[in-house]
Design a protein around this motif. Sequence first.
Motif, mmCIF file in Angstrom:
data_model
loop_
_atom_site.group_PDB
_atom_site.id
_atom_site.type_symbol
_atom_site.label_atom_id
_atom_site.label_comp_id
_atom_site.label_asym_id
_atom_site.label_seq_id
_atom_site.Cartn_x
_atom_site.Cartn_y
_atom_site.Cartn_z
ATOM 1 N N LEU A 162 -1.792 38.756 -10.360
ATOM 2 C CA LEU A 162 -0.782 39.586 -9.721
ATOM 3 C C LEU A 162 -0.535 39.125 -8.286
ATOM 4 O O LEU A 162 0.618 38.997 -7.855
ATOM 5 C CB LEU A 162 -1.251 41.039 -9.752
ATOM 6 N N ASP A 163 -1.602 38.849 -7.554
ATOM 7 C CA ASP A 163 -1.459 38.358 -6.180
ATOM 8 C C ASP A 163 -0.696 37.038 -6.143
ATOM 9 O O ASP A 163 0.169 36.830 -5.288
ATOM 10 C CB ASP A 163 -2.830 38.189 -5.519
ATOM 11 N N GLY A 164 -0.999 36.141 -7.077
ATOM 12 C CA GLY A 164 -0.301 34.866 -7.145
ATOM 13 C C GLY A 164 1.171 35.034 -7.465
ATOM 14 O O GLY A 164 2.032 34.354 -6.889
ATOM 15 N N MET A 206 7.645 39.185 -3.088
ATOM 16 C CA MET A 206 7.676 40.649 -3.058
ATOM 17 C C MET A 206 6.561 41.167 -3.964
ATOM 18 O O MET A 206 6.021 40.407 -4.760
ATOM 19 C CB MET A 206 9.031 41.205 -3.516
ATOM 20 N N THR A 207 6.257 42.445 -3.827
ATOM 21 C CA THR A 207 5.255 43.013 -4.719
ATOM 22 C C THR A 207 5.889 43.289 -6.077
ATOM 23 O O THR A 207 7.112 43.452 -6.186
ATOM 24 C CB THR A 207 4.675 44.330 -4.166
ATOM 25 N N VAL A 208 5.059 43.352 -7.091
ATOM 26 C CA VAL A 208 5.566 43.710 -8.416
ATOM 27 C C VAL A 208 6.046 45.164 -8.395
ATOM 28 O O VAL A 208 7.015 45.499 -9.073
ATOM 29 C CB VAL A 208 4.520 43.425 -9.513
ATOM 30 N N ASP A 209 5.416 46.009 -7.586
ATOM 31 C CA ASP A 209 5.908 47.385 -7.433
ATOM 32 C C ASP A 209 7.370 47.369 -6.969
ATOM 33 O O ASP A 209 8.201 48.107 -7.498
ATOM 34 C CB ASP A 209 5.065 48.165 -6.420
ATOM 35 N N GLN A 210 7.686 46.519 -5.983
ATOM 36 C CA GLN A 210 9.073 46.428 -5.503
ATOM 37 C C GLN A 210 9.985 45.880 -6.602
ATOM 38 O O GLN A 210 11.101 46.361 -6.784
ATOM 39 C CB GLN A 210 9.147 45.498 -4.278
ATOM 40 N N LEU A 211 9.502 44.880 -7.322
ATOM 41 C CA LEU A 211 10.286 44.296 -8.404
ATOM 42 C C LEU A 211 10.629 45.340 -9.460
ATOM 43 O O LEU A 211 11.715 45.318 -10.036
ATOM 44 C CB LEU A 211 9.488 43.146 -9.046
ATOM 45 N N MET A 212 9.712 46.249 -9.706
ATOM 46 C CA MET A 212 9.892 47.234 -10.772
ATOM 47 C C MET A 212 10.766 48.405 -10.364
ATOM 48 O O MET A 212 11.132 49.222 -11.208
ATOM 49 C CB MET A 212 8.532 47.736 -11.263
#
Length: 182
Positions: A160-162, A169-175
């Motif tokens: 996830l960090d990679g 961006m964070t995956v939270d932002q992507l989602m």
Amino acid sequence: MKQQHPDRQECLRLLKEYGTPEHVIRHCMAVADTAVRIGRALNEHGYHLYLELIQAAALIHDIARVENEHWEKGYQMARNLGYNQEADIIRVHMNYSPFSPVEHVTETDLVCLGDRTVKEDEYVGLDRRMEYIIEKARKQGHPEAEKRILEKKQEARLLLDGIERTIGMTVDQLMEGGQTVI
């Protein structure tokens, strides 16, 4: 010859035909949405992930979830239909380990990561999902599972960090936002 992957409509038909409960279907749809969004974001940064495979495998990964050893039953069902790549992902999704480094990320990594960040039918992120799994293990009388779950969480965290470094961006932002359909 390129393998044919079932599209979203075919996967939903298979889930209903197999008798998969509605709440499990909603879970599979959320996992597919999460995994495809991450795959698409990585593809925008030079990766070549096969989004149709990610979507199909994620949509049917829990087709047999109400059965014992659902990963094996789902594997057999997909294999019998000729969906061999999906079958291979279904077979490993429960105990997939270790995740690949982001430079070598695969469709299997993304389906399994999606499954580890979706609680029921909602993307909640890795921390909330793993807390839920640990609590569930405790309630079912398996407190010893916490150590293994935390180890798997750490493996997923590295990927996830990679991904987040790669996509900026964070995956939270992507989602955040609406549903992804391919």
